[in-house]
Design an enzyme around this catalytic site. Structure first.
Site, PDB file in Angstrom:
ATOM      1  CE1 TYR A  85      -3.298   3.069   0.668  1.00 16.12           C
ATOM      2  CE2 TYR A  85      -2.540   2.747   3.208  1.00 16.12           C
ATOM      3  CZ  TYR A  85      -3.206   3.460   1.894  1.00 16.12           C
ATOM      4  OH  TYR A  85      -3.998   4.899   2.295  1.00 16.12           O
ATOM      5  CG  ASN A  90       7.423 -11.817   0.778  1.00 18.45           C
ATOM      6  OD1 ASN A  90       6.322 -11.073   0.798  1.00 18.45           O
ATOM      7  ND2 ASN A  90       7.719 -12.425   1.973  1.00 18.45           N
ATOM      8  CG  ASP A 143      11.417 -13.288   2.682  1.00 17.67           C
ATOM      9  OD1 ASP A 143      11.866 -12.461   3.532  1.00 17.67           O
ATOM     10  OD2 ASP A 143      10.205 -13.789   2.958  1.00 17.67           O
ATOM     11  CG  PHE A 158       7.783   0.864   2.499  1.00 21.52           C
ATOM     12  CD1 PHE A 158       7.083   1.619   3.252  1.00 21.52           C
ATOM     13  CD2 PHE A 158       8.360   1.242   1.062  1.00 21.52           C
ATOM     14  CE1 PHE A 158       6.914   2.981   2.839  1.00 21.52           C
ATOM     15  CE2 PHE A 158       8.144   2.521   0.988  1.00 21.52           C
ATOM     16  CZ  PHE A 158       7.584   3.536   1.777  1.00 21.52           C
ATOM     17  CG  LEU A 186       4.580 -10.129   8.582  1.00 23.73           C
ATOM     18  CD1 LEU A 186       4.552 -11.494   9.076  1.00 23.73           C
ATOM     19  CD2 LEU A 186       3.936 -10.457   6.939  1.00 23.73           C
ATOM     20  CB  SER A 228       4.031   2.345  13.766  1.00 25.65           C
ATOM     21  OG  SER A 228       2.917   2.611  14.219  1.00 25.65           O
ATOM     22  CE1 TYR A 243       3.504  -3.465  12.343  1.00 27.48           C
ATOM     23  CE2 TYR A 243       2.314  -2.033  13.772  1.00 27.48           C
ATOM     24  CZ  TYR A 243       3.022  -2.190  12.486  1.00 27.48           C
ATOM     25  OH  TYR A 243       3.063  -1.186  11.774  1.00 27.48           O
ATOM     26  CE  LYS A 279       6.605  -1.497  11.613  1.00 30.50           C
ATOM     27  NZ  LYS A 279       7.379  -1.530  10.392  1.00 30.50           N
ATOM     28  N   GLY A 332      -6.935  -2.675  24.145  1.00 26.53           N
ATOM     29  CA  GLY A 332      -5.414  -1.788  23.633  1.00 26.53           C
ATOM     30  C   GLY A 332      -5.619  -0.634  22.984  1.00 26.53           C
TER      31      GLY A 332
HETATM   32  P1  NAD Z   1       1.540  -3.650   3.239  1.00 29.82           P
HETATM   33  O1  NAD Z   1       1.437  -4.976   3.669  1.00 29.82           O
HETATM   34  O2  NAD Z   1       0.645  -3.285   2.167  1.00 29.82           O
HETATM   35  O3  NAD Z   1       3.206  -3.630   2.551  1.00 29.82           O
HETATM   36  C1  NAD Z   1       4.201  -4.218   2.997  1.00 29.82           C
HETATM   37  C2  NAD Z   1       4.723  -4.993   1.797  1.00 29.82           C
HETATM   38  O4  NAD Z   1       5.972  -5.877   2.340  1.00 29.82           O
HETATM   39  C3  NAD Z   1       3.923  -5.797   0.996  1.00 29.82           C
HETATM   40  O5  NAD Z   1       3.813  -5.789  -0.220  1.00 29.82           O
HETATM   41  C4  NAD Z   1       4.376  -7.585   1.395  1.00 29.82           C
HETATM   42  O6  NAD Z   1       4.130  -8.285   0.628  1.00 29.82           O
HETATM   43  C5  NAD Z   1       5.560  -7.134   1.482  1.00 29.82           C
HETATM   44  N1  NAD Z   1       6.463  -7.932   2.525  1.00 29.82           N
HETATM   45  C6  NAD Z   1       6.320  -8.397   3.814  1.00 29.82           C
HETATM   46  N2  NAD Z   1       6.867  -9.162   4.310  1.00 29.82           N
HETATM   47  C7  NAD Z   1       8.061  -9.319   3.511  1.00 29.82           C
HETATM   48  C8  NAD Z   1       9.390  -9.925   3.407  1.00 29.82           C
HETATM   49  N3  NAD Z   1       9.638 -10.803   4.730  1.00 29.82           N
HETATM   50  N4  NAD Z   1      10.296  -9.693   2.330  1.00 29.82           N
HETATM   51  C9  NAD Z   1       9.589  -9.213   1.102  1.00 29.82           C
HETATM   52  N5  NAD Z   1       8.437  -8.512   1.309  1.00 29.82           N
HETATM   53  C10 NAD Z   1       7.745  -8.610   2.141  1.00 29.82           C
HETATM   54  O7  NAD Z   1       1.721  -2.493   4.187  1.00 29.82           O
HETATM   55  P2  NAD Z   1       1.801  -1.029   4.310  1.00 29.82           P
HETATM   56  O8  NAD Z   1       0.523  -0.504   4.976  1.00 29.82           O
HETATM   57  O9  NAD Z   1       2.180  -0.607   2.850  1.00 29.82           O
HETATM   58  O10 NAD Z   1       3.009  -0.736   5.247  1.00 29.82           O
HETATM   59  C11 NAD Z   1       4.183  -0.565   4.755  1.00 29.82           C
HETATM   60  C12 NAD Z   1       5.170  -0.388   6.180  1.00 29.82           C
HETATM   61  O11 NAD Z   1       4.720   0.555   6.771  1.00 29.82           O
HETATM   62  C13 NAD Z   1       5.139  -1.724   7.222  1.00 29.82           C
HETATM   63  O12 NAD Z   1       6.454  -1.833   7.547  1.00 29.82           O
HETATM   64  C14 NAD Z   1       4.198  -1.261   8.142  1.00 29.82           C
HETATM   65  O13 NAD Z   1       4.391  -1.872   9.547  1.00 29.82           O
HETATM   66  C15 NAD Z   1       4.479   0.186   8.168  1.00 29.82           C
HETATM   67  N6  NAD Z   1       3.195   1.025   8.839  1.00 29.82           N
HETATM   68  C16 NAD Z   1       2.212   0.908   8.134  1.00 29.82           C
HETATM   69  C17 NAD Z   1       0.930   1.653   8.722  1.00 29.82           C
HETATM   70  C18 NAD Z   1      -0.310   1.466   8.113  1.00 29.82           C
HETATM   71  O14 NAD Z   1      -1.487   1.865   8.728  1.00 29.82           O
HETATM   72  N7  NAD Z   1      -0.321   0.867   6.705  1.00 29.82           N
HETATM   73  C19 NAD Z   1       1.215   2.271   9.798  1.00 29.82           C
HETATM   74  C20 NAD Z   1       2.420   2.526  10.308  1.00 29.82           C
HETATM   75  C21 NAD Z   1       3.315   1.718  10.135  1.00 29.82           C
END
Ligand code: NAD
Ligand code: UDP
Length: 342
Positions: A11, A32, A58, A80, A83, A124, A149, A153, A294
């Protein structure tokens, strides 16, 4: 020189890839696809007229990383990949520590061996726990995250700070996101959550499009404007642009740098529902429900440090967040066709 974006098909990653490509940078995505679809990158390519490199792999796989750093001249990494589902992290903690903590360690080891020391990390606002005060600035003490989670972080933040202290070649940005929402204005890319959404705005938009019957409002007795929880929602394109600013800053500043990426304004759950109704022209059915365990009452950012140091502020208002979410959701009611969730 090429920028490596891990998790770039997801995303926030896909919106960030689009913005970097738009500025003329070359981008290589490592993902991945465990929570995303490659279609997001195909759409980014058609929107920008530029195709990012893509490796399905990965971040925990050292051989893949070593090959990638050998074959490409990488100038920096925006990380990014990880999980992000809070509830799932309680049920599968090892998976979260493995992907989020061990994955970052492997990435940093490969970077150091390849002589790449510039890193932007997705942290986050969850690391603040229950904030001592709002708005939250970067000096606010870290709280006790209530789930694996959040702990993953916080752990990675500590690890990256130790790393930058140990070797002055490292330049690391820890970006503490508040609540990312919205979609690219084209309606071509957006958030495509797995199963029933945990987050508020994807839930509201799936109710609006008829995939879910009604929104449960978790808690109506908080000490807030209308009793419902207040958060700092930030448009994902503004968030993406924050990464460009952070990476530029790292070019001239080593060490660790922490920035809140938020708007500085909080909205309640009911305000969000009503704003979405205005954007989509439909009534969103909702019911008041007990508090979600929570959850905190209210949280919004003091984003002045990013404004002063990066020259970055969020530009897109609530109406735009809602209009863009609706354009994406109504045009793609079931998300991407090749999403792993289908
Ligand atoms: P998302 O799940 O859409 O994107 C994460 C991407 O990483 C996915 O495309 C997934 O396939 C890939 N991925 C996961 N594990 C992997 C691995 N071991 N190797 C390679 N690729 C892997 O999530 P997002 O919302 O785009 O979030 C991106 C980052 O931002 C994450 O680290 C998340 O924790 C952080 N974040 C997100 C939010 C939120 O609300 N969306 C808030 C704070 C922080
Ligand atoms: N929320 C809600 N119903 C939902 C999902 C979320 O009332 O179906 C509320 C939640 O209690 C919080 C706000 O919406 O007050 C934002 O929740 P989200 O899970 O999106 O983000 P976070 O809790 O991580 O800030």
């Amino acid at each position: 020189m090429t920028l490596l974006i891990t998790g770039g098909a997801g995303y926030i990653g896909s919106h960030t890839v689009l913005e970097f490509l738009s500025t003329g940078r070359d981008v290589l995505v490592l993902d991945n696809l465990c929570n995303s679809a490659q279609e997001s990158l195909a759409r980014v390519a058609s929107l920008t007229g530029r195709t990012p490199g893509f490796i399905q792999g990965d971040v925990r796989d050292r051989a893949t990383l070593d090959a990638l750093f050998t074959q490409h001249q990488i100038e920096g990494v925006v990380h990014f990949a990880g999980l992000k589902a809070v509830g799932e992290s309680v049920r599968q903690p090892l998976s979260y520590y493995d992907n989020n903590v061990a994955g970052t360690l492997t990435l940093c080891q490969a970077m150091a061996d390849a002589g790449v020391f510039r890193l932007v990390f997705s942290s986050s606002a969850t690391v603040y726990g229950t904030p001592a005060h709002v708005p939250i600035d970067e000096n606010c003490p870290l709280g006790q995250p209530t789930n694996p989670y959040g702990r993953s972080k916080a752990m990675v933040e500590h690890i990256l700070q130790d790393l930058a202290t140990s070797d002055p070649r490292w330049a690391i940005a820890l970006l503490r996101y508040f609540n990312p929402v919205g979609a690219h204005a084209s309606g071509q890319i957006g958030e495509d959550p797995h199963g029933i959404p945990n987050n508020l705005l994807p839930y509201i938009s799936q109710v609006a499009v008829g995939r879910l019957p009604q929104v449960s409002v978790f808690g109506s007795d908080y000490p807030t404007v209308d009793g419902t929880g207040v958060r700092d929602y930030i448009h994902v394109v503004d968030l993406a642009l924050g990464h460009l600013a952070a990476l530029d800053y790292l070019q001239a500043h080593s060490g660790t740098h922490i920035w809140n990426l938020g708007t500085g304004t909080g909205y309640s759950v009911l305000q969000m529902i009503h704003a979405f109704e205005a954007a989509c022209g439909r009534t969103i059915p909702y019911q008041l429900a007990p508090r979600r365990p929570g959850d905190i009452a209210a949280c919004w950012a003091d984003a002045q440090k990013a404004a002063q140091e990066l020259g970055w502020t969020a530009q897109r208002d609530l109406a735009q967040m809602m209009a863009d979410t609706w354009r994406w959701q109504s045009g793609n009611p079931n998300g991407y066709p090749d999403s792993p969730t289908k």
